[in-house]
Design a protein around this motif. Structure first.
Motif, short mmCIF file in Angstrom:
data_model
loop_
_atom_site.label_atom_id
_atom_site.label_comp_id
_atom_site.label_asym_id
_atom_site.label_seq_id
_atom_site.Cartn_x
_atom_site.Cartn_y
_atom_site.Cartn_z
N LYS A 174 0.82 -1.43 0.04
CA LYS A 174 -0.09 0.05 -0.02
C LYS A 174 1.05 1.18 0.04
CE LYS A 174 -3.73 -2.38 2.70
NZ LYS A 174 -4.37 -2.28 3.89
N TRP A 175 0.26 2.24 -0.71
CA TRP A 175 1.10 3.60 -0.70
C TRP A 175 0.24 4.66 -0.85
CZ3 TRP A 175 6.41 4.68 -1.90
CH2 TRP A 175 7.32 3.48 -1.85
N LEU A 176 0.67 5.77 -0.34
CA LEU A 176 0.05 7.38 -0.34
C LEU A 176 0.86 8.16 -0.96
CD1 LEU A 176 -1.73 7.43 3.18
CD2 LEU A 176 -2.85 6.99 0.89
N VAL A 177 0.28 9.10 -1.71
CA VAL A 177 1.13 10.39 -2.18
C VAL A 177 0.42 11.42 -1.49
CG1 VAL A 177 2.16 11.72 -3.85
CG2 VAL A 177 2.25 9.30 -4.13
N ASN A 178 0.93 12.21 -0.49
CA ASN A 178 -0.03 13.44 0.17
C ASN A 178 0.43 14.44 -0.76
OD1 ASN A 178 -1.24 11.88 2.13
ND2 ASN A 178 0.45 11.75 3.37
N VAL A 179 -0.39 15.34 -0.99
CA VAL A 179 0.00 16.66 -1.75
C VAL A 179 -0.15 17.79 -0.70
CG1 VAL A 179 -0.61 18.32 -3.58
CG2 VAL A 179 -0.71 15.46 -3.97
N LEU A 180 0.88 18.28 -0.29
CA LEU A 180 0.79 18.89 1.03
C LEU A 180 1.32 20.46 0.69
CD1 LEU A 180 2.75 16.73 3.38
CD2 LEU A 180 0.35 16.81 3.14
N THR A 181 0.72 21.39 1.62
CA THR A 181 1.14 22.81 1.43
C THR A 181 2.52 22.81 2.49
OG1 THR A 181 0.15 23.62 3.40
CG2 THR A 181 -1.01 23.90 1.46
N GLU A 182 3.14 23.76 2.45
CA GLU A 182 4.45 24.08 3.35
C GLU A 182 4.24 24.03 4.47
OE1 GLU A 182 6.47 27.86 2.84
OE2 GLU A 182 4.88 28.45 1.56
N TYR A 183 3.14 23.95 4.91
CA TYR A 183 2.33 24.40 6.58
C TYR A 183 1.91 22.73 6.78
CZ TYR A 183 2.96 28.97 5.39
OH TYR A 183 3.56 30.37 4.92
N GLY A 184 1.87 21.63 6.02
CA GLY A 184 1.49 20.48 6.08
C GLY A 184 -0.08 20.32 6.07
N GLN A 185 -0.82 21.20 5.60
CA GLN A 185 -2.14 21.11 5.20
C GLN A 185 -2.17 20.26 4.03
OE1 GLN A 185 -2.47 25.50 5.14
NE2 GLN A 185 -4.43 24.97 6.15
N VAL A 186 -3.10 19.20 4.14
CA VAL A 186 -3.34 18.17 2.87
C VAL A 186 -4.28 18.83 1.85
CG1 VAL A 186 -3.98 15.89 2.41
CG2 VAL A 186 -2.92 16.48 4.42
N ILE A 187 -3.91 19.08 0.83
CA ILE A 187 -4.73 19.48 -0.35
C ILE A 187 -5.43 18.18 -1.22
CG2 ILE A 187 -4.76 20.76 -2.72
CD1 ILE A 187 -2.01 22.09 -1.72
N GLY A 188 -4.63 17.28 -1.27
CA GLY A 188 -5.15 15.91 -1.96
C GLY A 188 -4.37 14.81 -1.45
N ARG A 189 -4.77 13.76 -1.81
CA ARG A 189 -4.23 12.31 -1.50
C ARG A 189 -4.49 11.44 -2.31
NH1 ARG A 189 -5.32 10.74 4.61
NH2 ARG A 189 -3.36 12.07 4.79
N ILE A 190 -3.37 10.66 -2.93
CA ILE A 190 -3.49 9.53 -3.93
C ILE A 190 -2.97 8.23 -3.16
CG2 ILE A 190 -2.87 8.80 -6.15
CD1 ILE A 190 -1.30 11.64 -6.54
N SER A 191 -4.10 7.34 -3.24
CA SER A 191 -3.74 5.97 -2.62
C SER A 191 -3.95 4.90 -3.66
CB SER A 191 -4.90 5.81 -1.71
OG SER A 191 -6.07 5.76 -2.14
N PHE A 192 -3.03 4.13 -3.39
CA PHE A 192 -3.01 2.98 -4.38
C PHE A 192 -2.21 1.86 -3.86
CE2 PHE A 192 0.37 6.00 -4.97
CZ PHE A 192 1.56 5.28 -5.18
N LYS A 193 -2.02 0.72 -4.60
CA LYS A 193 -1.39 -0.43 -4.30
C LYS A 193 -0.45 -1.02 -5.37
CE LYS A 193 -2.15 -5.32 -2.31
NZ LYS A 193 -3.24 -6.00 -2.25
N VAL A 194 0.94 -1.22 -4.96
CA VAL A 194 1.75 -1.72 -5.97
C VAL A 194 1.81 -3.12 -6.14
CG1 VAL A 194 4.35 -1.75 -6.46
CG2 VAL A 194 3.14 0.44 -5.92
N VAL A 195 1.60 -3.65 -7.14
CA VAL A 195 1.80 -5.34 -7.22
C VAL A 195 2.72 -5.62 -8.16
CG1 VAL A 195 0.34 -7.44 -8.03
CG2 VAL A 195 -0.89 -5.50 -6.67
N ASP A 196 3.73 -6.62 -7.81
CA ASP A 196 4.85 -6.89 -8.75
C ASP A 196 4.35 -7.92 -9.85
OD1 ASP A 196 6.65 -5.48 -7.50
OD2 ASP A 196 7.03 -6.92 -5.96
N VAL A 197 4.71 -7.74 -10.91
CA VAL A 197 4.38 -8.74 -12.07
C VAL A 197 5.62 -8.74 -12.89
CG1 VAL A 197 1.85 -7.75 -12.34
CG2 VAL A 197 3.63 -6.77 -13.65
#
Length: 371
Positions: free
Chosen positions: A337-360
């Motif tokens: 499981k992974w997250l990419v948090n899109v943050l301001t310089e003050y730590g506020q969350v503008i958005g969040r991308i959640s996904f799962k990495v599967v090896d193939v």
């Protein structure tokens, strides 16, 4: 015979149709706010919200002035029963506008508290018509409306965001509500004395709650808004064919159309050695420039915690309707499981991308999009 089906007075007219007018006006106002406020025309939004706030203040003042018994004009007395409806409609428009702005400005996983509060105010507004006759209640709701409005307006005017801008908005809200209370005291002093302690406690509590919510990052970083975000197999920035600016070539896994609307994390099928890219387009008003971070996090199943793998920063320059575009990458990501948090310089969350990495073992089919 026909007279039986006609109201005998304005008061009776309101009593007959209030149960229908309130939900209909709420629905119409909410749809109008969605159409207008989601267009990201911020100055039109600010103008509309100013009109709502002006109607609310004027309606409350007129309602109280009539309650004092000083009004003798027959026409004003005839329309006076509509004043609470006007106030209710104005607050309904404001709170529905706030709901749209606050919910689109940040991920609900973080800002859900403030969005829920606004939703409760929006829905509860339809049951508050009689309570709008109580001066202390009027002032409390009006202060929430002013504070919510200035949290949006002050960064738009000053072209800056951050804790100091939020504090300026909060202090300005207290100053404006104090100005209104002073005006009421000058014209209708009988309303102030029995309600003064209750109003001070209410305003202080609201002020404290909003500031706590901001500093725990539960209030989104208005007027920033995430227009688009996603994870891709490859991203290339190329000169635009028109010769102005850049365009982005994105390679992604094709998914059924309905997956976009389902609250499930995406799946990224990774071959050995393949990198992973995160893309975001963030709207900011013209003249506002700030630093944005992509925070890459992987879930450690052993410790059951999210571990920050890397943090990438880039500047956002306001003024583009589609949002200022940027991307980051991580090499050879771990499966899971992974997250990419899109943050301001003050730590506020503008958005969040959640996904799962599967090896193939074999590369999968990719589609291309150019933005």
């Amino acid at each position: 015979m026909i007279r039986r089906y006609l109201p005998k007075s304005t008061e009776e007219l309101i009593q007959w149709y209030e149960r229908y007018a309130a939900p209909v006006s709420l629905l119409v106002g909410f749809i109008a706010d969605n159409v207008l406020f989601r267009s990201i025309d911020l100055w039109a939004t600010a103008f509309t919200m100013t009109l709502y706030l002006t109607c609310a203040v004027a309606g409350i003042f007129a309602l109280n002035f009539v309650e004092t018994g000083r009004v003798r004009n027959a026409f004003v007395l005839r329309i006076a029963p509509f004043f609470p409806v006007v106030v209710q409609f104005a607050f309904g428009g404001l709170f529905s506008g706030f709901f749209v702005l606050y919910s689109q400005s940040a991920t609900l996983a973080v800002s859900w508290i403030s969005v829920v509060i606004l939703a409760l105010l929006l829905v509860g507004n339809e049951r508050f018509r009689l309570r709008y006759r109580l001066f202390s209640f009027q002032v409390s709701v009006l202060f929430i409306a002013i504070l919510g409005f200035l949290i949006f307006l002050v960064p738009l005017i000053l072209k800056r965001i951050g804790p100091e801008i939020f504090l300026i908005s909060s202090i300005a809200s207290v100053a404006l509500i104090a100005l209104y209370i002073g005006l009421v005291h000058r014209v209708m002093p009988e309303f102030l004395q029995p309600n003064l302690k209750k109003m001070i406690r209410s305003i202080g509590t609201i002020f404290l709650i909003f500031n706590v919510l901001y500093f725990i990052n539960a209030i989104p970083p208005l007027p920033l808004a995430l227009k688009e975000a996603g994870v891709y197999h490859r991203i290339e920035r190329l000169p635009a064919q028109a010769g102005v600016g850049y365009e982005y070539r994105l390679l992604y896994e094709a998914l059924p159309w309905y997956r976009e609307y389902l609250p499930f994390a995406g799946v990224y099928h990774r071959t050995s050695g393949e990198s992973l890219y995160a893309f975001s387009a963030i709207f900011a008003p013209s003249g506002l420039s700030t630093t944005i971070y992509h925070e890459w996090q992987n879930y450690d199943s052993a410790s059951e915690e999210w571990t920050t793998i890397s943090t990438v920063k880039f500047q956002v320059v306001g003024g583009r309707d589609g949002g200022y575009r940027g991307f980051s990458m991580t090499s050879n990501p771990l499966s899971g499981k992974w997250l990419v948090n899109v943050l301001t310089e003050y730590g506020q969350v503008i958005g969040r991308i959640s996904f799962k990495v599967v090896d193939v073992s074999e590369p999968i089919h990719l589609e291309e999009e150019v933005l």
